[in-house]
Motif scaffolding. Structure first.
Motif, PDB file in Angstrom:
ATOM      1  N   LEU A 255     -73.091  -6.201  -2.719  1.00 50.77           N
ATOM      2  CA  LEU A 255     -71.781  -5.972  -1.628  1.00 50.77           C
ATOM      3  C   LEU A 255     -72.321  -5.048  -0.557  1.00 50.77           C
ATOM      4  O   LEU A 255     -73.083  -4.142  -0.783  1.00 50.77           O
ATOM      5  CB  LEU A 255     -70.817  -5.476  -2.519  1.00 50.77           C
ATOM      6  N   PHE A 256     -71.973  -5.507   0.656  1.00 50.23           N
ATOM      7  CA  PHE A 256     -72.433  -4.857   2.051  1.00 50.23           C
ATOM      8  C   PHE A 256     -71.195  -4.528   2.800  1.00 50.23           C
ATOM      9  O   PHE A 256     -70.270  -5.101   3.017  1.00 50.23           O
ATOM     10  CB  PHE A 256     -73.341  -5.528   2.788  1.00 50.23           C
ATOM     11  N   GLU A 257     -71.439  -3.104   3.232  1.00 49.73           N
ATOM     12  CA  GLU A 257     -70.362  -2.765   4.135  1.00 49.73           C
ATOM     13  C   GLU A 257     -71.193  -3.011   5.511  1.00 49.73           C
ATOM     14  O   GLU A 257     -72.281  -2.781   5.778  1.00 49.73           O
ATOM     15  CB  GLU A 257     -70.182  -1.451   4.344  1.00 49.73           C
ATOM     16  N   LEU A 258     -70.422  -3.976   6.479  1.00 52.10           N
ATOM     17  CA  LEU A 258     -71.088  -4.381   7.411  1.00 52.10           C
ATOM     18  C   LEU A 258     -70.742  -3.342   8.807  1.00 52.10           C
ATOM     19  O   LEU A 258     -70.079  -2.267   8.708  1.00 52.10           O
ATOM     20  CB  LEU A 258     -70.567  -5.766   8.021  1.00 52.10           C
ATOM     21  N   GLY A 259     -71.598  -3.371   9.858  1.00 54.68           N
ATOM     22  CA  GLY A 259     -71.533  -2.633  11.011  1.00 54.68           C
ATOM     23  C   GLY A 259     -72.692  -1.825  11.151  1.00 54.68           C
ATOM     24  O   GLY A 259     -73.398  -1.528  10.172  1.00 54.68           O
ATOM     25  N   GLU A 260     -72.747  -0.850  12.010  1.00 58.12           N
ATOM     26  CA  GLU A 260     -73.736   0.096  12.454  1.00 58.12           C
ATOM     27  C   GLU A 260     -73.979   1.020  11.432  1.00 58.12           C
ATOM     28  O   GLU A 260     -75.309   1.261  11.149  1.00 58.12           O
ATOM     29  CB  GLU A 260     -73.635   0.949  13.886  1.00 58.12           C
ATOM     30  N   ASP A 261     -72.944   1.443  10.608  1.00 59.39           N
ATOM     31  CA  ASP A 261     -73.286   2.606   9.517  1.00 59.39           C
ATOM     32  C   ASP A 261     -73.169   2.116   8.346  1.00 59.39           C
ATOM     33  O   ASP A 261     -73.258   2.771   7.267  1.00 59.39           O
ATOM     34  CB  ASP A 261     -72.284   3.740   9.556  1.00 59.39           C
ATOM     35  N   GLY A 262     -73.110   0.678   8.236  1.00 60.31           N
ATOM     36  CA  GLY A 262     -73.190  -0.100   6.872  1.00 60.31           C
ATOM     37  C   GLY A 262     -74.383  -0.079   6.076  1.00 60.31           C
ATOM     38  O   GLY A 262     -75.578   0.521   6.499  1.00 60.31           O
ATOM     39  N   GLY A 263     -74.285  -0.949   4.914  1.00 65.03           N
ATOM     40  CA  GLY A 263     -75.337  -0.989   4.110  1.00 65.03           C
ATOM     41  C   GLY A 263     -74.701  -1.367   2.870  1.00 65.03           C
ATOM     42  O   GLY A 263     -73.705  -1.643   2.415  1.00 65.03           O
ATOM     43  N   GLU A 264     -75.773  -1.565   1.719  1.00 64.66           N
ATOM     44  CA  GLU A 264     -75.139  -1.904   0.295  1.00 64.66           C
ATOM     45  C   GLU A 264     -74.470  -0.918  -0.224  1.00 64.66           C
ATOM     46  O   GLU A 264     -74.867   0.404  -0.248  1.00 64.66           O
ATOM     47  CB  GLU A 264     -76.493  -2.262  -0.520  1.00 64.66           C
ATOM     48  N   ILE A 265     -73.329  -1.256  -0.909  1.00 68.40           N
ATOM     49  CA  ILE A 265     -72.589  -0.393  -1.702  1.00 68.40           C
ATOM     50  C   ILE A 265     -72.335  -1.071  -3.060  1.00 68.40           C
ATOM     51  O   ILE A 265     -72.759  -1.932  -3.176  1.00 68.40           O
ATOM     52  CB  ILE A 265     -71.202  -0.052  -1.193  1.00 68.40           C
ATOM     53  N   MET A 266     -71.760  -0.059  -4.163  1.00 72.29           N
ATOM     54  CA  MET A 266     -71.917  -0.651  -5.464  1.00 72.29           C
ATOM     55  C   MET A 266     -70.526  -1.183  -5.510  1.00 72.29           C
ATOM     56  O   MET A 266     -70.485  -2.281  -6.158  1.00 72.29           O
ATOM     57  CB  MET A 266     -71.724   0.558  -6.388  1.00 72.29           C
ATOM     58  N   TYR A 267     -69.407  -0.789  -4.952  1.00 70.36           N
ATOM     59  CA  TYR A 267     -68.214  -1.725  -5.126  1.00 70.36           C
ATOM     60  C   TYR A 267     -66.986  -1.181  -3.862  1.00 70.36           C
ATOM     61  O   TYR A 267     -67.302  -0.143  -3.578  1.00 70.36           O
ATOM     62  CB  TYR A 267     -67.515  -1.485  -6.339  1.00 70.36           C
ATOM     63  N   LEU A 268     -66.173  -2.059  -3.894  1.00 70.35           N
ATOM     64  CA  LEU A 268     -64.977  -1.893  -2.921  1.00 70.35           C
ATOM     65  C   LEU A 268     -63.881  -1.680  -3.642  1.00 70.35           C
ATOM     66  O   LEU A 268     -63.426  -2.783  -4.634  1.00 70.35           O
ATOM     67  CB  LEU A 268     -64.863  -2.816  -1.808  1.00 70.35           C
ATOM     68  N   HIS A 269     -63.145  -0.425  -3.489  1.00 72.74           N
ATOM     69  CA  HIS A 269     -61.719  -0.272  -4.158  1.00 72.74           C
ATOM     70  C   HIS A 269     -60.579  -0.211  -3.074  1.00 72.74           C
ATOM     71  O   HIS A 269     -60.691   0.485  -2.488  1.00 72.74           O
ATOM     72  CB  HIS A 269     -61.862   0.988  -4.730  1.00 72.74           C
ATOM     73  N   PHE A 270     -60.072  -1.379  -3.127  1.00 76.75           N
ATOM     74  CA  PHE A 270     -59.012  -1.584  -1.830  1.00 76.75           C
ATOM     75  C   PHE A 270     -57.609  -1.252  -2.416  1.00 76.75           C
ATOM     76  O   PHE A 270     -56.637  -1.967  -2.156  1.00 76.75           O
ATOM     77  CB  PHE A 270     -59.052  -3.047  -1.529  1.00 76.75           C
ATOM     78  N   MET A 271     -57.514   0.012  -2.931  1.00 83.57           N
ATOM     79  CA  MET A 271     -56.267   0.428  -3.662  1.00 83.57           C
ATOM     80  C   MET A 271     -55.014   0.626  -2.328  1.00 83.57           C
ATOM     81  O   MET A 271     -53.876   0.262  -2.792  1.00 83.57           O
ATOM     82  CB  MET A 271     -56.348   1.765  -4.226  1.00 83.57           C
ATOM     83  N   THR A 272     -55.534   0.830  -1.185  1.00 85.29           N
ATOM     84  CA  THR A 272     -54.455   0.819  -0.225  1.00 85.29           C
ATOM     85  C   THR A 272     -54.194  -0.253   0.491  1.00 85.29           C
ATOM     86  O   THR A 272     -53.590  -0.447   1.385  1.00 85.29           O
ATOM     87  CB  THR A 272     -54.978   1.992   1.201  1.00 85.29           C
ATOM     88  N   TRP A 273     -54.706  -1.262   0.135  1.00 90.50           N
ATOM     89  CA  TRP A 273     -54.241  -2.590   0.395  1.00 90.50           C
ATOM     90  C   TRP A 273     -53.500  -3.684  -0.418  1.00 90.50           C
ATOM     91  O   TRP A 273     -53.382  -4.677  -0.211  1.00 90.50           O
ATOM     92  CB  TRP A 273     -55.582  -3.496   0.674  1.00 90.50           C
ATOM     93  N   LYS A 274     -53.083  -3.109  -1.440  1.00 91.96           N
ATOM     94  CA  LYS A 274     -52.371  -3.955  -2.611  1.00 91.96           C
ATOM     95  C   LYS A 274     -51.106  -4.473  -1.953  1.00 91.96           C
ATOM     96  O   LYS A 274     -50.793  -5.569  -2.332  1.00 91.96           O
ATOM     97  CB  LYS A 274     -51.896  -2.918  -3.584  1.00 91.96           C
ATOM     98  N   LYS A 275     -50.629  -4.068  -1.087  1.00 89.39           N
ATOM     99  CA  LYS A 275     -49.572  -4.858  -0.425  1.00 89.39           C
ATOM    100  C   LYS A 275     -49.683  -6.022   0.787  1.00 89.39           C
ATOM    101  O   LYS A 275     -49.099  -6.346   1.148  1.00 89.39           O
ATOM    102  CB  LYS A 275     -48.354  -3.736   0.473  1.00 89.39           C
ATOM    103  N   THR A 276     -50.890  -5.562   1.369  1.00 87.70           N
ATOM    104  CA  THR A 276     -51.341  -6.629   2.262  1.00 87.70           C
ATOM    105  C   THR A 276     -52.437  -7.790   1.881  1.00 87.70           C
ATOM    106  O   THR A 276     -52.267  -8.587   2.482  1.00 87.70           O
ATOM    107  CB  THR A 276     -52.029  -5.779   3.410  1.00 87.70           C
ATOM    108  N   LEU A 277     -53.333  -7.380   0.778  1.00 88.16           N
ATOM    109  CA  LEU A 277     -54.308  -8.394   0.349  1.00 88.16           C
ATOM    110  C   LEU A 277     -53.531  -9.382  -0.513  1.00 88.16           C
ATOM    111  O   LEU A 277     -53.566  -9.202  -1.905  1.00 88.16           O
ATOM    112  CB  LEU A 277     -55.429  -7.654  -0.194  1.00 88.16           C
ATOM    113  N   GLN A 278     -52.783 -10.404   0.109  1.00 85.12           N
ATOM    114  CA  GLN A 278     -52.257 -11.337  -0.544  1.00 85.12           C
ATOM    115  C   GLN A 278     -52.888 -12.769  -0.842  1.00 85.12           C
ATOM    116  O   GLN A 278     -52.068 -13.564  -1.179  1.00 85.12           O
ATOM    117  CB  GLN A 278     -50.702 -11.499   0.009  1.00 85.12           C
ATOM    118  N   HIS A 279     -53.944 -12.892  -0.158  1.00 82.60           N
ATOM    119  CA  HIS A 279     -54.469 -14.199   0.003  1.00 82.60           C
ATOM    120  C   HIS A 279     -55.972 -14.377  -0.521  1.00 82.60           C
ATOM    121  O   HIS A 279     -56.637 -13.497  -0.082  1.00 82.60           O
ATOM    122  CB  HIS A 279     -54.613 -14.664   1.183  1.00 82.60           C
TER     123      HIS A 279
END
Length: 276
Positions: A208-232
């Motif tokens: 899993l990678f965070e993209l962009g200039e300051d990005g790189g490999e990360i262990m996981y993404l926790h999208f707790m603030t997206w629960k109402k928007t990540l619907q698809h």
């Protein structure tokens, strides 16, 4: 987002997930994701059995408070495992063992993905009686389990337990030097909260990678603030895609030019060619 979650679990073959649930169990799931039919009442009884308390959870969120009991509650499932832990399912995992190496496991008893704090969304405990009963040293652990209110005991209570033991000079070896989620370079303020952005994370070949200039490999993404928007979720677990992009409204195999809920029109109908 469950298909993407399952794909990310499958790509970590030496980690096993145990999911007790009263929801419909997926017909197809990776060999290392085990769904166990259960209910909140049954988990309450199991928690009561291992503590000698009369625990009666009335809502699913209360499960967070009894997470430190999992080593005892699921002891039969944990036979032969060196560590057990707890996590959330509003996450996409990368290559866990790239970050939690054999060296880290051998030298520590507790491993957390949050800096200087226990993380409800990813913490590991060595599977020993000493570690599995750490919760008992907190002066209010019984109140945290019995009260119907949320005590956030999995995070706040266990952080207090461990820091007190360190202060007392007890030999509890803890690994929590940095944030292992969301950003390659963690933000100083609220590193657990992710902004509403498109195509900012890429899962590829189990990493899993965070993209962009300051990005790189990360262990996981926790999208707790997206629960109402990540619907698809436009990835099919059964087709085993090798990569997908994660945005605040959806997960897709191709980069998305617009949010999935743009103009309230289903995203796949707006851009059908992107998902052939």
């Amino acid at each position: 987002w469950l298909p993407a979650f399952l794909l990310s679990c499958e790509a970590n073959p030496d980690v096993t997930w145990l999911i007790p649930t009263d929801c419909e169990i997926p017909a197809d799931a990776p060999d290392n994701v085990i769904f166990v039919e259960s209910t909140l009442g049954e988990l309450s009884r199991q928690a009561s059995d291992v503590t000698g308390l009369n625990i009666d959870m009335q809502r699913p969120y209360k499960l967070n408070d009894i997470r430190p009991l999992f080593g005892k509650i699921f002891s039969e499932h944990l036979q032969g495992y060196d560590f057990w832990g707890h996590c959330d399912i509003d996450v996409i995992f990368g290559d866990i063992r790239s970050f939690i190496t054999d060296e880290i496991l051998n030298k520590h008893d507790v491993i957390s993905a949050r800096k200087n704090n226990i993380a409800g969304h990813f913490t590991l405990y060595r599977n020993t009686d000493q570690i599995n009963t750490l919760y008992q040293s907190h002066p209010i652990y019984k109140d945290a389990f019995l009260n119907l209110d949320s005590y956030y005991f999995d995070e706040v209570g266990m952080t207090e337990v461990i820091k007190q033991k360190q202060k007392d000079g007890e030999d509890i070896r803890v690994y929590w030097p940095e944030y292992l989620l969301n950003f390659k370079k963690p933000r100083k303020k609220k590193p657990s909260q992710v902004p509403k952005v498109l195509n900012h994370w890429l899962w590829k070949d189990g990493k899993l990678f965070e993209l962009g200039e300051d990005g790189g490999e990360i262990m996981y993404l926790h999208f707790m603030t997206w629960k109402k928007t990540l619907q698809h979720c436009f990835v099919d677990y059964n087709k085993h895609p090798t990569e997908f992009y994660i945005s605040y409204t959806h997960i897709s195999e191709k980069k998305a030019p617009l949010p999935a809920d743009f103009a309230k029109i289903p995203f796949a109908r707006m851009f059908p060619s992107m998902y052939k």
